[in-house]
Design a protein around this motif. Structure first.
Motif: not given
Ligand SMILES: [Zn+2]
Length: 485
Positions: A79-81, A103-105, A188-190, A214-216, A358-360
């Motif tokens: 879900l996170h690449q 999906m994260e960003i 965290e990026y905004t 969401t990345h918190m 993975s956040d690859g």
């Molecule tokens: Zn992140």
């Protein structure tokens, strides 16, 4: 004699009919399907991109893959690449992944993202609508081509006006209409985004019945703004709006408090909220050094100093001067962040609420090795996970999360008749990651075959050239409602 001839003719014609029955047959493998709990030797017949038969009886097909001694499982769903180029897709394939989603960003432009990948993707793809990119756009500082994270500045650090919030919401609605699978928020990026802005974005997701990934807002223990408060913020937004919530990489945000954060999610779920989470099996994170993650206060928050930041390509540990130079630069440089411990990671990965993602991205070994590493380290070596539980975290759990976005996900993450023929066939004795912080692009070993939508992509351990079986998940989704909040 005549009877014998008739009998032979029947056998031959029966065999011919059977031979034409399936496009591909996977023969004699150990089938594992986490949803039904099946873990047994079966034959799998694949026709027109679907699993048409899972059978004890022998099956015949135009292509037969002998899978004796190998595990046959649903292809892994990441879900996170972030890295979506062919070099990274190749690494994902060798790690068993048949679907890799941003999906994260979220991609900054959904239409462009989907168009660029059409007919050119090794594995299935998809994206959320990016709040970070929408905000940058509305603030008049669109993300530079090829990037997904903004440089720290006014567009990340200032609060939006009510009018700007409405325009960000409208951009997200348009991106959902273009085929996004939900809303991606990197809070965290905004850091300029107020609590109300966050809730207003969740409202858009709720209105379209889509989840928020969401990345918190923050990491670490320093209050105000601890990881615990960050979990409270997004669980609160989910409760208020009714949107489903997926919290990314709980390991790298919550660090030493990861198990506490998981217990908060458990509590929210027990109260009926739809909240899920994920982790990757590494002690370092990685992000853009000129992003707002490194606004003043990051050392206190993360409990680390400059030397814990490492440039992936060179292995250079940063100093204050070097940090200042890179943080203030307009050029986006990835940096590894060594902020976690092996003890935390080892406690998080086996937790039943954790799915693997993975956040690859290029520069970090998680891009290539996440899935094989879990199978090698936690199933085979530490034995803190059973094989079927590990596979559940890689297949069924992410598929069930994806069902919030598209009914097509009911056919993914399963090895059952009627499911999509996304299949990984690997050697459970040998599967292992090879990527390291020094050599992050080393492909994993042990995946002998990989089928993507019924097409063989990895054949006897080798990538088949010039096939691009990857398809969008789920394809464009048009507006289902135009109601306001
Ligand atoms: Zn992140």
């Amino acid at each position: 004699m005549r009877n014998l001839i008739i009998a032979l003719a029947l056998v031959v014609s029966g065999t011919l009919a059977a031979a034409q029955q399936y496009d591909v047959v996977v023969e004699g493998g150990r089938i594992i399907d986490p949803e039904t709990g099946l873990d047994a030797v079966r034959n799998v017949g694949i026709r027109e991109g679907k699993i048409a038969s899972v059978s004890v009886a022998p099956l015949s097909g135009r292509r037969v893959i002998h899978a004796d001694g190998l595990v046959v499982a649903p292809g892994f769903i990441d879900l996170h690449q972030h890295a979506q180029d062919l070099a990274s897709q190749r690494l994902k394939a060798f790690d068993g992944v048949t679907t890799a989603l941003e999906m994260e960003i979220g991609a900054p432009d959904v239409t462009q993202f989907l168009k660029a990948k059409e007919g050119r993707s090794l594995i299935h793809y998809g994206t959320t609508a990016s709040h970070v990119a929408a905000r940058s756009l509305i603030f008049g500082a669109p993300l530079p081509e090829g990037t997904i994270l903004p440089k720290s500045g006014a567009a990340t650090d200032q609060a939006a006006t009510p009018e700007q919030i409405q325009r960000i919401q409208q951009r997200l609605r348009d991106e959902i209409d273009a085929g996004a699978l939900g809303i991606g928020m990197g809070i965290e990026y905004t850091p300029g985004a107020t609590r109300l802005e966050v809730i207003d974005m969740f409202r858009v997701a709720a209105e379209r019945k889509l989840p928020v990934y969401t990345h918190m807002r923050s990491a670490g223990r320093v209050e105000p703004g601890s990881a615990i408060a960050s979990v409270e913020e997004v669980i609160g937004a989910a409760a208020i709006t009714g949107a489903s919530l997926h919290i990314v990489h709980i390991n790298s945000t919550c660090l030493r408090d990861s198990l506490e954060c998981i217990s908060l999610i458990e509590g929210a779920r027990a109260r009926g909220l739809d909240v899920t989470t994920e982790a990757y099996p590494y002690i370092a994170g990685m992000t853009a050094i000129n992003s707002a993650v490194f606004n003043p206060g990051w050392r206190e928050k993360l409990g680390i100093d400059y030397g814990s930041l490492v440039i992936p390509d060179t292995g250079e540990h940063l100093t204050k001067d070097r940090f200042d130079e890179l943080h203030n630069s307009g050029k986006q440089q990835w940096v590894l962040i060594f902020a976690n411990t092996q003890e935390v990671v080892d406690a998080v990965i086996p937790d039943p609420l954790i799915m693997i993602a993975s956040d690859g991205a290029e520069g970090h070994p998680r891009n290539a090795g996440t899935y094989s590493r879990v199978l090698a380290q936690y199933v085979r070596e530490k034995k803190t996970l059973t094989l079927i539980e590990a596979l559940r975290k890689m297949t069924l759990m992410p598929a069930q999360m994806l069902e919030r976005s598209t009914p097509a996900a009911h056919r993914k993450g399963r090895l059952q008749e009627g499911a999509d023929a996304d299949v990984v066939i690997f050697d459970p004795q040998n599967i292992a990651d090879r990527s390291t912080f020094e050599k992050p692009m080393e492909p994993s070993v042990g995946v002998q075959y990989l089928l993507v939508g019924g097409t063989v992509l990895i054949d006897d351990g080798k990538m088949v050239p010039n096939v691009f079986p990857g398809r969008p998940v789920p394809g464009p989704r048009k507006a289902v409602t135009t109601t306001n909040r």
